[in-house]
Design an enzyme around this catalytic site. Structure first.
Site, PDB file in Angstrom:
ATOM      1  N   ASP A  39       0.666  -1.120   0.000  1.00  0.00           N
ATOM      2  CA  ASP A  39       0.100  -0.050   0.012  1.00  0.00           C
ATOM      3  C   ASP A  39       0.740   1.234  -0.018  1.00  0.00           C
ATOM      4  O   ASP A  39       1.529   1.538   0.906  1.00  0.00           O
ATOM      5  CB  ASP A  39      -0.792   0.092   1.285  1.00  0.00           C
ATOM      6  N   ASP A  52      -3.595   2.474  -5.682  1.00  0.00           N
ATOM      7  CA  ASP A  52      -2.263   2.147  -4.918  1.00  0.00           C
ATOM      8  C   ASP A  52      -1.896   1.048  -4.213  1.00  0.00           C
ATOM      9  O   ASP A  52      -1.095   1.225  -3.321  1.00  0.00           O
ATOM     10  CB  ASP A  52      -2.033   3.886  -4.160  1.00  0.00           C
ATOM     11  N   GLU A  53      -2.787   0.006  -4.301  1.00  0.00           N
ATOM     12  CA  GLU A  53      -2.585  -1.204  -3.571  1.00  0.00           C
ATOM     13  C   GLU A  53      -2.818  -2.397  -4.499  1.00  0.00           C
ATOM     14  O   GLU A  53      -3.562  -2.346  -5.146  1.00  0.00           O
ATOM     15  CB  GLU A  53      -4.080  -1.243  -2.468  1.00  0.00           C
TER      16      GLU A  53
HETATM   17  P1  TTP Z   1      -5.387   5.065   0.574  1.00  0.00           P
HETATM   18  O1  TTP Z   1      -4.586   4.243   0.337  1.00  0.00           O
HETATM   19  O2  TTP Z   1      -6.718   5.164   1.571  1.00  0.00           O
HETATM   20  O3  TTP Z   1      -4.925   6.479   1.302  1.00  0.00           O
HETATM   21  P2  TTP Z   1      -3.245   7.028   1.095  1.00  0.00           P
HETATM   22  O4  TTP Z   1      -2.579   6.201   0.202  1.00  0.00           O
HETATM   23  O5  TTP Z   1      -3.457   8.585   0.841  1.00  0.00           O
HETATM   24  O6  TTP Z   1      -2.583   7.071   2.476  1.00  0.00           O
HETATM   25  P3  TTP Z   1      -2.320   5.868   3.298  1.00  0.00           P
HETATM   26  O7  TTP Z   1      -0.733   6.241   3.525  1.00  0.00           O
HETATM   27  O8  TTP Z   1      -2.895   5.759   4.656  1.00  0.00           O
HETATM   28  O9  TTP Z   1      -2.180   4.573   2.681  1.00  0.00           O
HETATM   29  O10 TTP Z   1      -5.679   5.769  -0.737  1.00  0.00           O
HETATM   30  C1  TTP Z   1      -5.078   6.035  -1.983  1.00  0.00           C
HETATM   31  C2  TTP Z   1      -5.398   7.152  -2.545  1.00  0.00           C
HETATM   32  O11 TTP Z   1      -6.704   7.187  -3.177  1.00  0.00           O
HETATM   33  C3  TTP Z   1      -5.228   8.533  -1.880  1.00  0.00           C
HETATM   34  O12 TTP Z   1      -3.929   9.028  -2.037  1.00  0.00           O
HETATM   35  C4  TTP Z   1      -6.223   9.369  -2.631  1.00  0.00           C
HETATM   36  C5  TTP Z   1      -7.260   8.602  -3.148  1.00  0.00           C
HETATM   37  N1  TTP Z   1      -8.550   8.481  -2.388  1.00  0.00           N
HETATM   38  C6  TTP Z   1      -9.423   9.375  -2.781  1.00  0.00           C
HETATM   39  O13 TTP Z   1      -9.496  10.016  -3.820  1.00  0.00           O
HETATM   40  N2  TTP Z   1     -10.607   9.283  -1.823  1.00  0.00           N
HETATM   41  C7  TTP Z   1     -10.801   8.649  -0.643  1.00  0.00           C
HETATM   42  O14 TTP Z   1     -11.739   8.654   0.163  1.00  0.00           O
HETATM   43  C8  TTP Z   1      -9.576   7.784  -0.201  1.00  0.00           C
HETATM   44  C9  TTP Z   1      -9.766   7.075   1.009  1.00  0.00           C
HETATM   45  C10 TTP Z   1      -8.754   7.794  -1.268  1.00  0.00           C
HETATM   46 CA    CA Z   2      -2.374   3.938   0.324  1.00  0.00          CA
END
Ligand code: TTP
Ligand code: CA
Length: 364
Positions: A9, A107-108
């Site tokens: 992730d 991103d996962e």
């Molecule tokens: P996430 O993996 O949920 O979050 P993140 O990568 O920003 O942070 P973390 O370090 O906690 O993993 O989401 C991945 C991307 O998806 C995030 O950068 C932006 C997008 N996204 C949205 O556009 N809307 C949302 O509600 C969420 C949760 C994420």
């Molecule tokens: Ca993430």
């Protein structure tokens, strides 16, 4: 372990890309905003970087509310195409490190690494290599969870964010996950969490006390799945989203080497594992490429196509070795070698592995 699964992730993905593009933002609190009028401060937060999260700013919040939490917060308008491009590159890197790759969002991804882990003393060693390669090529950090099942790997990747690496071996699952809040389980969203909490179920340990029939009230047809998850026994397989266009694998020597025998042995091993992989898909291939990373990290690729589509293992190694010989001089020093096979055609006969057709999340 029967299987070795990783969940990768990316950390604060959109914000991290913006910080990479403009290093002056690095230590400042920033959010990436979306909506028709982001420049005027209206819209929502897609993600906040870690300095902004310290002020309680979270994904999904109104930008106006985020600004109230921290008035010096910087709002960057979302650049979706850029993030998609980076996502693609990251997934390509992850693909070269996995037996099977399942991308779950922008991103996962889940990586089944059961076969390639055999040549590693510790699964954490491979995860470190992945983290180093993503950082080296994309200048971004990620968090990796390793476990025997997908859902435990997913929980693990969230435990030491950002830039985390968490391995939960089977004998530690109970101890590690029992005290965690139920929201850490994939698939338990705010609604289910509320219903469970109303019944006094707060932790994974609380959830473990319920019988399958009790779980049906909350999870209906998925009760068995959650019964297994809380015991670290979920059975879901890592399933590719789409048929891959190419498959590639690397051998890292862990040092620089110019020993032709060692490099040739490495290539034969890569060819063998790659052949196992392509056989799972029941593909024939036509093009074989050799990747070489030199001591100075410079990377080159050389390709050769066969006259027909083939699925023979010896053709992968002999073509790669031939390509290697055309590159190696007496004092050529290498760090890694890799092989990619591409130009696939489906072989007739037996079934190939399942390919998931589910839609990706809406922001993808
Ligand atoms: P996430 O993996 O949920 O979050 P993140 O990568 O920003 O942070 P973390 O370090 O906690 O993993 O989401 C991945 C991307 O998806 C995030 O950068 C932006 C997008 N996204 C949205 O556009 N809307 C949302 O509600 C969420 C949760 C994420
Ligand atoms: Ca993430």
């Amino acid at each position: 372990m029967k299987r070795t699964i990783m969940h990768v992730d990316m950390d604060a993905f959109y914000a991290a890309i913006e910080m990479r593009e403009d290093p002056s933002l690095r230590d400042k609190p920033i959010v990436v905003g979306t909506g028709p009028n982001v420049s005027k401060g209206s819209g929502t937060v897609t993600t906040a970087n870690y300095p902004a999260r310290k002020h309680g700013i979270r994904s999904g919040m109104r930008l106006s509310q985020a600004k109230k939490l921290h008035k010096d917060m910087i709002i960057i308008p979302m650049r979706r195409d850029l993030y998609l491009e980076v996502s693609k590159k990251v997934m390509e890197i992850l693909d070269t490190f996995s037996d099977v790759l399942e991308q779950v969002s922008i991103d996962e991804a889940f990586l089944d690494v059961t076969e390639r882990i055999q040549s590693y003393e510790m699964p954490t060693r491979l995860a470190k290599e992945i983290k180093e390669e993503v950082l080296r090529q994309e200048k971004l950090t990620c968090s990796i969870g390793i476990a025997e099942t997908k859902e435990i790997a997913k929980i693990a990747s969230g435990l030491e964010k950002p830039d985390g690496l968490t391995f939960i071996p089977p004998e530690k699952i109970n101890e590690v996950i029992s005290p965690l809040p139920i929201r850490k389980i994939r698939g338990i969203g705010p609604k289910t969490e509320k219903l469970l909490k109303e019944e006094g179920i707060h932790t994974i340990n609380d959830l473990k006390k319920l019988k399958i029939n009790d779980l049906k009230r909350f999870f209906r047809g998925n009760a068995k799945h959650f019964y297994q998850v809380v015991r670290g026994k979920d059975e879901g397989e890592v399933q590719p989203r789409a048929a891959p266009k190419s498959l590639s694998l690397w051998k890292n020597f862990g040092k620089n080497t110019s020993n032709l025998d060692e490099i040739t042995r490495g290539l034969k091993n890569v060819a063998e594992r790659l052949h196992n992989r392509v056989s799972k898909y029941n593909f024939k291939f036509k093009t074989i490429s050799l990747y070489i990373q030199f001591a100075d990290f410079k990377t080159i690729t050389k390709s050769q196509s066969l006259s027909f589509h083939e699925n023979r293992k010896d053709l992968i190694s002999s073509t790669a070795i031939q390509l290697l010989q055309s590159i190696m001089g007496n004092d050529t020093s290498l760090r890694r070698v890799g092989i990619r096979i591409s130009n696939f055609k489906k072989a007739q006969g037996k079934d190939s592995i399942k390919i998931a057709q589910k839609e990706l999340k809406e922001w993808f």
